[in-house]
Design a protein around this motif. Sequence first.
Motif, PDB file in Angstrom:
ATOM      1  N   THR A  19      76.858 -52.183  49.206  1.00  0.00           N
ATOM      2  CA  THR A  19      77.678 -50.943  48.612  1.00  0.00           C
ATOM      3  C   THR A  19      77.482 -51.542  47.566  1.00  0.00           C
ATOM      4  OG1 THR A  19      79.073 -51.458  50.459  1.00  0.00           O
ATOM      5  CG2 THR A  19      79.337 -49.885  48.490  1.00  0.00           C
ATOM      6  N   ALA A  20      77.075 -50.263  46.340  1.00  0.00           N
ATOM      7  CA  ALA A  20      76.604 -50.495  45.026  1.00  0.00           C
ATOM      8  C   ALA A  20      78.030 -49.258  44.341  1.00  0.00           C
ATOM      9  CB  ALA A  20      75.486 -50.933  44.564  1.00  0.00           C
ATOM     10  N   ASN A  21      78.215 -49.592  43.250  1.00  0.00           N
ATOM     11  CA  ASN A  21      78.986 -48.470  42.705  1.00  0.00           C
ATOM     12  C   ASN A  21      77.884 -48.217  41.038  1.00  0.00           C
ATOM     13  OD1 ASN A  21      81.257 -47.484  40.294  1.00  0.00           O
ATOM     14  ND2 ASN A  21      80.336 -46.181  42.373  1.00  0.00           N
ATOM     15  N   THR A  22      77.093 -49.713  40.779  1.00  0.00           N
ATOM     16  CA  THR A  22      76.960 -49.569  39.426  1.00  0.00           C
ATOM     17  C   THR A  22      75.318 -50.249  39.281  1.00  0.00           C
ATOM     18  OG1 THR A  22      78.040 -52.079  38.199  1.00  0.00           O
ATOM     19  CG2 THR A  22      78.700 -50.118  38.633  1.00  0.00           C
ATOM     20  N   TYR A  30      68.632 -53.835  51.012  1.00  0.00           N
ATOM     21  CA  TYR A  30      68.814 -52.146  50.769  1.00  0.00           C
ATOM     22  C   TYR A  30      70.192 -52.162  49.623  1.00  0.00           C
ATOM     23  CZ  TYR A  30      72.137 -51.032  54.692  1.00  0.00           C
ATOM     24  OH  TYR A  30      72.820 -50.959  55.575  1.00  0.00           O
ATOM     25  N   ILE A  31      70.165 -51.302  49.000  1.00  0.00           N
ATOM     26  CA  ILE A  31      71.727 -51.235  48.895  1.00  0.00           C
ATOM     27  C   ILE A  31      72.305 -48.899  49.207  1.00  0.00           C
ATOM     28  CG2 ILE A  31      73.244 -50.729  46.409  1.00  0.00           C
ATOM     29  CD1 ILE A  31      71.485 -53.461  46.717  1.00  0.00           C
ATOM     30  N   GLY A  32      73.664 -49.312  49.140  1.00  0.00           N
ATOM     31  CA  GLY A  32      74.086 -48.000  49.712  1.00  0.00           C
ATOM     32  C   GLY A  32      75.478 -47.710  48.355  1.00  0.00           C
ATOM     33  N   CYS A  33      74.943 -46.613  47.249  1.00  0.00           N
ATOM     34  CA  CYS A  33      74.871 -46.484  46.340  1.00  0.00           C
ATOM     35  C   CYS A  33      76.353 -45.406  46.133  1.00  0.00           C
ATOM     36  CB  CYS A  33      74.031 -46.036  45.520  1.00  0.00           C
ATOM     37  SG  CYS A  33      74.328 -46.511  43.864  1.00  0.00           S
ATOM     38  N   GLY A  34      76.992 -45.354  45.832  1.00  0.00           N
ATOM     39  CA  GLY A  34      77.984 -44.318  45.685  1.00  0.00           C
ATOM     40  C   GLY A  34      79.728 -44.481  45.483  1.00  0.00           C
ATOM     41  N   PRO A  35      80.500 -43.806  45.298  1.00  0.00           N
ATOM     42  CA  PRO A  35      80.322 -42.001  46.317  1.00  0.00           C
ATOM     43  C   PRO A  35      79.874 -41.299  45.170  1.00  0.00           C
ATOM     44  CG  PRO A  35      82.289 -42.984  45.290  1.00  0.00           C
ATOM     45  CD  PRO A  35      81.922 -44.603  44.638  1.00  0.00           C
ATOM     46  N   PHE A  36      78.984 -40.282  46.103  1.00  0.00           N
ATOM     47  CA  PHE A  36      78.616 -39.229  45.184  1.00  0.00           C
ATOM     48  C   PHE A  36      79.389 -38.837  44.693  1.00  0.00           C
ATOM     49  CE2 PHE A  36      77.370 -34.927  46.011  1.00  0.00           C
ATOM     50  CZ  PHE A  36      76.326 -34.939  44.749  1.00  0.00           C
ATOM     51  N   SER A  72      85.887 -46.249  44.370  1.00  0.00           N
ATOM     52  CA  SER A  72      85.118 -46.615  43.239  1.00  0.00           C
ATOM     53  C   SER A  72      85.071 -45.455  42.547  1.00  0.00           C
ATOM     54  CB  SER A  72      83.667 -47.304  43.646  1.00  0.00           C
ATOM     55  OG  SER A  72      83.968 -48.618  44.107  1.00  0.00           O
ATOM     56  N   PRO A  73      84.772 -45.638  41.681  1.00  0.00           N
ATOM     57  CA  PRO A  73      84.181 -44.126  40.652  1.00  0.00           C
ATOM     58  C   PRO A  73      83.511 -43.332  41.665  1.00  0.00           C
ATOM     59  CG  PRO A  73      85.189 -45.951  38.748  1.00  0.00           C
ATOM     60  CD  PRO A  73      85.193 -46.702  40.515  1.00  0.00           C
ATOM     61  N   VAL A  74      83.499 -41.631  41.103  1.00  0.00           N
ATOM     62  CA  VAL A  74      82.129 -40.876  41.298  1.00  0.00           C
ATOM     63  C   VAL A  74      81.244 -40.805  40.606  1.00  0.00           C
ATOM     64  CG1 VAL A  74      81.800 -38.554  41.719  1.00  0.00           C
ATOM     65  CG2 VAL A  74      84.529 -39.595  42.729  1.00  0.00           C
ATOM     66  N   LEU A  75      80.619 -40.941  41.645  1.00  0.00           N
ATOM     67  CA  LEU A  75      78.354 -41.020  40.775  1.00  0.00           C
ATOM     68  C   LEU A  75      78.205 -39.768  40.345  1.00  0.00           C
ATOM     69  CD1 LEU A  75      76.695 -44.425  42.606  1.00  0.00           C
ATOM     70  CD2 LEU A  75      77.301 -44.603  39.667  1.00  0.00           C
ATOM     71  N   GLY A  76      78.388 -38.901  41.027  1.00  0.00           N
ATOM     72  CA  GLY A  76      77.942 -37.519  41.269  1.00  0.00           C
ATOM     73  C   GLY A  76      76.198 -37.564  40.722  1.00  0.00           C
ATOM     74  N   LEU A  77      75.334 -36.608  40.584  1.00  0.00           N
ATOM     75  CA  LEU A  77      73.458 -36.603  40.308  1.00  0.00           C
ATOM     76  C   LEU A  77      73.512 -37.839  38.867  1.00  0.00           C
ATOM     77  CD1 LEU A  77      73.254 -32.896  41.411  1.00  0.00           C
ATOM     78  CD2 LEU A  77      72.629 -35.536  42.688  1.00  0.00           C
ATOM     79  N   GLU A  78      73.848 -36.849  37.862  1.00  0.00           N
ATOM     80  CA  GLU A  78      73.835 -38.863  36.830  1.00  0.00           C
ATOM     81  C   GLU A  78      73.886 -39.632  37.070  1.00  0.00           C
ATOM     82  OE1 GLU A  78      71.567 -38.523  33.368  1.00  0.00           O
ATOM     83  OE2 GLU A  78      71.836 -36.395  34.187  1.00  0.00           O
ATOM     84  N   ILE A  81      76.157 -42.407  49.023  1.00  0.00           N
ATOM     85  CA  ILE A  81      76.929 -42.128  50.333  1.00  0.00           C
ATOM     86  C   ILE A  81      77.969 -41.702  49.448  1.00  0.00           C
ATOM     87  CG2 ILE A  81      77.831 -44.391  49.554  1.00  0.00           C
ATOM     88  CD1 ILE A  81      78.144 -44.444  53.120  1.00  0.00           C
ATOM     89  N   GLY A  82      78.559 -40.946  49.953  1.00  0.00           N
ATOM     90  CA  GLY A  82      80.186 -40.725  49.672  1.00  0.00           C
ATOM     91  C   GLY A  82      80.078 -38.936  49.857  1.00  0.00           C
ATOM     92  N   GLY A  83      80.710 -38.614  50.958  1.00  0.00           N
ATOM     93  CA  GLY A  83      80.870 -36.925  50.229  1.00  0.00           C
ATOM     94  C   GLY A  83      79.835 -36.080  50.274  1.00  0.00           C
ATOM     95  N   ILE A  84      78.514 -36.453  51.059  1.00  0.00           N
ATOM     96  CA  ILE A  84      77.762 -35.605  50.494  1.00  0.00           C
ATOM     97  C   ILE A  84      77.821 -34.829  51.480  1.00  0.00           C
ATOM     98  CG2 ILE A  84      74.471 -35.618  50.423  1.00  0.00           C
ATOM     99  CD1 ILE A  84      75.155 -38.790  49.709  1.00  0.00           C
ATOM    100  N   ALA A  85      77.246 -33.340  51.062  1.00  0.00           N
ATOM    101  CA  ALA A  85      77.474 -31.657  52.141  1.00  0.00           C
ATOM    102  C   ALA A  85      75.669 -31.970  52.054  1.00  0.00           C
ATOM    103  CB  ALA A  85      78.307 -30.959  51.588  1.00  0.00           C
ATOM    104  N   PHE A  86      75.521 -31.122  53.143  1.00  0.00           N
ATOM    105  CA  PHE A  86      74.321 -30.258  53.096  1.00  0.00           C
ATOM    106  C   PHE A  86      73.866 -29.938  52.015  1.00  0.00           C
ATOM    107  CE2 PHE A  86      71.213 -27.362  54.610  1.00  0.00           C
ATOM    108  CZ  PHE A  86      70.471 -27.933  55.215  1.00  0.00           C
ATOM    109  N   GLU A  87      74.417 -28.996  51.531  1.00  0.00           N
ATOM    110  CA  GLU A  87      73.838 -28.307  50.127  1.00  0.00           C
ATOM    111  C   GLU A  87      72.813 -29.669  48.826  1.00  0.00           C
ATOM    112  OE1 GLU A  87      76.818 -27.588  51.662  1.00  0.00           O
ATOM    113  OE2 GLU A  87      75.283 -26.332  53.058  1.00  0.00           O
ATOM    114  N   ASP A  88      74.148 -31.069  48.936  1.00  0.00           N
ATOM    115  CA  ASP A  88      73.388 -31.106  48.199  1.00  0.00           C
ATOM    116  C   ASP A  88      72.467 -31.873  48.531  1.00  0.00           C
ATOM    117  OD1 ASP A  88      76.481 -30.910  47.247  1.00  0.00           O
ATOM    118  OD2 ASP A  88      77.045 -32.525  48.456  1.00  0.00           O
TER     119      ASP A  88
END
Length: 209
Positions: free
Chosen positions: A108-111, A125-131, A141-147, A168-175
């Motif tokens: 798991t990575a956040n940065t 592999y890396i699980g990177c988030g949360p989105f 951890s701090p939210v990443l968002g697209l940026e 990973i983290g709070g991702i919806a179909f539309e995202d």
Amino acid sequence: MEDNTAMELQFITHYTGRYTYFDSARMALEGGCRWIQLRMKEATEEEVEKEAIRVQDLCRQYGATFIIDDHVALAKKLHADGVHLGKKDMPIAEARKLLGKDFIIGGTANTFEDVQMHYAAGADYIGCGPFRFTTTKKNLSPVLGLEGYRNIVSRMKETGINLPIVAIGGIAFEDIPAIMQTGVSGIALSGSILRADDPIAETRRIINS
């Protein structure tokens, strides 16, 4: 770790009032997902082993990759495909020593610094988030968002780090389309599939999108 599709979907089991861990894995598999991570944070070692045996058997029937969250010794004992390690779990380098090269190890990575550290330690592999904010995880951890993903992916390219990054983290179909455009290689979902009226159809919709 060959990825033959445009997007790899990883499903992380989650217990709800409606579905057991096993049910959640079965529905994701029926919908076409071929990567299941059994995550049972509040359970005892015995409970995890009991469920892991059942879910692994199911994954084998579907030809799916089976990953156990956190429990390195259990992954080795059951010959699971691999293990996923969060920031407070066993260090990746230590897990690699115990498991050898034949097991998949995710971290798991956040940065970007987390990614660098996991890469050096031998992660696959890396699980990177949360989105975004998610209710399925405590101590977020701090939210990443697209940026955040764009930044991590571009820094990986600059430094020659070639590892699959799974958002990973709070991702919806539309995202999903916008997240995939950041350069990540896959998406991990849990709650958004299980909250759907028909989780099997929802999984299929995501994979075919």
